[in-house]
Scaffold this motif. Structure first.
Motif, PDB file in Angstrom:
ATOM      1  N   SER A  28       0.843  -1.245   0.121  1.00  0.00           N
ATOM      2  CA  SER A  28       0.007   0.007   0.025  1.00  0.00           C
ATOM      3  C   SER A  28       0.796   1.269  -0.183  1.00  0.00           C
ATOM      4  O   SER A  28       0.283   2.325   0.019  1.00  0.00           O
ATOM      5  N   ILE A  33      -2.981   4.337  -8.042  1.00  0.00           N
ATOM      6  CA  ILE A  33      -4.144   3.418  -7.933  1.00  0.00           C
ATOM      7  C   ILE A  33      -5.115   3.613  -9.209  1.00  0.00           C
ATOM      8  O   ILE A  33      -5.262   4.648  -9.755  1.00  0.00           O
ATOM      9  N   ARG A  79      -2.478  -0.204  -5.911  1.00  0.00           N
ATOM     10  CA  ARG A  79      -3.505  -0.302  -5.203  1.00  0.00           C
ATOM     11  C   ARG A  79      -4.742  -0.072  -6.227  1.00  0.00           C
ATOM     12  O   ARG A  79      -4.633   0.548  -7.191  1.00  0.00           O
ATOM     13  N   HIS A 297      -3.507   9.180  -7.908  1.00  0.00           N
ATOM     14  CA  HIS A 297      -3.169   8.582  -6.760  1.00  0.00           C
ATOM     15  C   HIS A 297      -3.826   9.317  -5.700  1.00  0.00           C
ATOM     16  O   HIS A 297      -4.680   8.632  -4.804  1.00  0.00           O
ATOM     17  N   GLU A 301      -6.984   7.939  -3.373  1.00  0.00           N
ATOM     18  CA  GLU A 301      -6.536   7.456  -1.860  1.00  0.00           C
ATOM     19  C   GLU A 301      -7.612   8.194  -0.817  1.00  0.00           C
ATOM     20  O   GLU A 301      -7.990   7.550  -0.041  1.00  0.00           O
ATOM     21  N   ARG A 302      -8.051   9.506  -1.080  1.00  0.00           N
ATOM     22  CA  ARG A 302      -8.726  10.285  -0.162  1.00  0.00           C
ATOM     23  C   ARG A 302     -10.193   9.507  -0.355  1.00  0.00           C
ATOM     24  O   ARG A 302     -10.846   9.296   0.744  1.00  0.00           O
ATOM     25  N   PHE A 305      -9.493   4.881   0.037  1.00  0.00           N
ATOM     26  CA  PHE A 305      -8.539   4.316   1.026  1.00  0.00           C
ATOM     27  C   PHE A 305      -8.419   4.924   2.377  1.00  0.00           C
ATOM     28  O   PHE A 305      -7.771   4.419   3.190  1.00  0.00           O
ATOM     29  N   SER A 306      -8.849   6.429   2.490  1.00  0.00           N
ATOM     30  CA  SER A 306      -8.826   7.047   4.041  1.00  0.00           C
ATOM     31  C   SER A 306      -9.858   6.497   4.717  1.00  0.00           C
ATOM     32  O   SER A 306     -10.654   5.901   4.423  1.00  0.00           O
TER      33      SER A 306
END
Length: 306
Positions: A28, A33, A79, A297, A301-302, A305-306
């Motif tokens: 990770s 992503i 990811r 990315h 991610e926000r 994945f956050s």
């Protein structure tokens, strides 16, 4: 269709044979992503297909995480956001099992039956297993009526409370009803898949593109710049999509756009994974380095994945 199945079966089978311990190599930390991928397995005994589907509908017959890694790892993608595949409808077990088998690699977007009881409980239970969004595909000719139905209304409320994304696979005609939902539910995170499929039937219609860009007024809306194989000229290197991407960047900002491949369909004959990510990473000279980083990315991610 037969040629496509043969191509993907042979090439992906070869990739699977040569791929060793790739899941261990995908961590990770860092990397790009891919915000939209479908996976499925030929093991229909353990993971039965939903009513109305049969094995012959699965094209390619198999697209497992290992087969995906053979495409994404060489491009620096480590990811992935898994999108529940329609072959399984509301049985999310295969996606959830793959998420559990590859910790830190996958986030997930599930499908639930909005007409079944305890929507809040089911959404929260899936959230506890790593799901960060729910796929919504308007049913019937009247998208407004569908969005206003009790179950969908409840889903948007729960999504706001739990910071879960309403991930919309829509046609351009549904952009108006979506704007109304965003107006009524300003705290609900919303993700528009594949530019709302603008350009799927040819050049993007100006009025429809304006309706997509209008959604930028709602801060919780993000857009996937994805499925390049299916939009516009449908030919790599997909530079004809550049003007639409630029307008989305100008209105939403890069921090509300995210790149995605829509694999395995992006690796159909005549297309490949490299050309998809390369459009954002290498080819659109109006994107700054920080904007590329956001689209490849930061945004995903926000959001997932956050």
């Amino acid at each position: 269709m037969n040629n496509r199945r043969h191509f993907l079966t042979t090439t992906l089978g070869a990739a699977l044979g040569t791929q060793v311990s790739s899941c261990a190599a995908l961590t990770s930390a860092g990397g790009h992503i891919d915000a939209h991928v479908h996976v499925w397995t030929p093991d229909t005994e353990k993971y039965p297909l939903a009513a109305g589907y049969k094995k012959a509908d699965m094209a390619p017959p198999s697209f497992t995480p290992e087969q995906l890694f053979a495409h994404c790892k060489p491009e620096g993608v480590n990811r992935i956001v898994l999108i529940q595949m329609s072959y399984y409808k509301t049985d999310n077990r295969y996606m959830l099992d793959m998420m559990a088998a590859h910790p830190g690699t996958f986030s997930g977007v599930a499908i639930i039956d909005e007409k079944a009881p305890d929507i809040r409980g089911r959404m929260k239970a899936l959230k506890a297993q790593g799901v960060r969004g729910f796929r919504l595909v308007p049913q019937g000719a009247d998208a407004t009526a569908w969005f206003d139905s009790p179950g969908i209304t409840e889903m948007w409320k729960v999504a706001a409370d739990e910071n879960l994304n309403m991930c919309l696979l829509i046609n351009p005609e549904a952009l108006g009803p979506v704007a109304k939902m965003c107006e009524k539910n300003p705290q609900t995170p919303v993700v528009i898949d594949h530019f709302a499929r603008l350009g799927m039937k040819g050049p993007a219609d100006r009025a429809q593109l304006d309706r997509l860009l209008h959604l930028s007024k709602y801060p919780k809306v993000t857009v996937k710049t994805s499925a390049f194989y299916a939009l516009g000229k449908k030919q790599p290197p997909y530079l004809d999509l550049g003007p639409m991407i630029k307008e989305c960047r100008d209105h939403f900002g890069a921090d509300r756009l995210m790149w995605a491949s829509d694999c395995p369909f992006q690796v159909d004959p005549g297309h490949n994974y490299h050309d998809s990510i390369s459009l954002i990473r290498d080819r659109l000279d109006f994107l700054t380095a920080s904007e590329r980083a956001a689209m490849l990315h930061g945004t995903a991610e926000r959001v997932f994945f956050s």
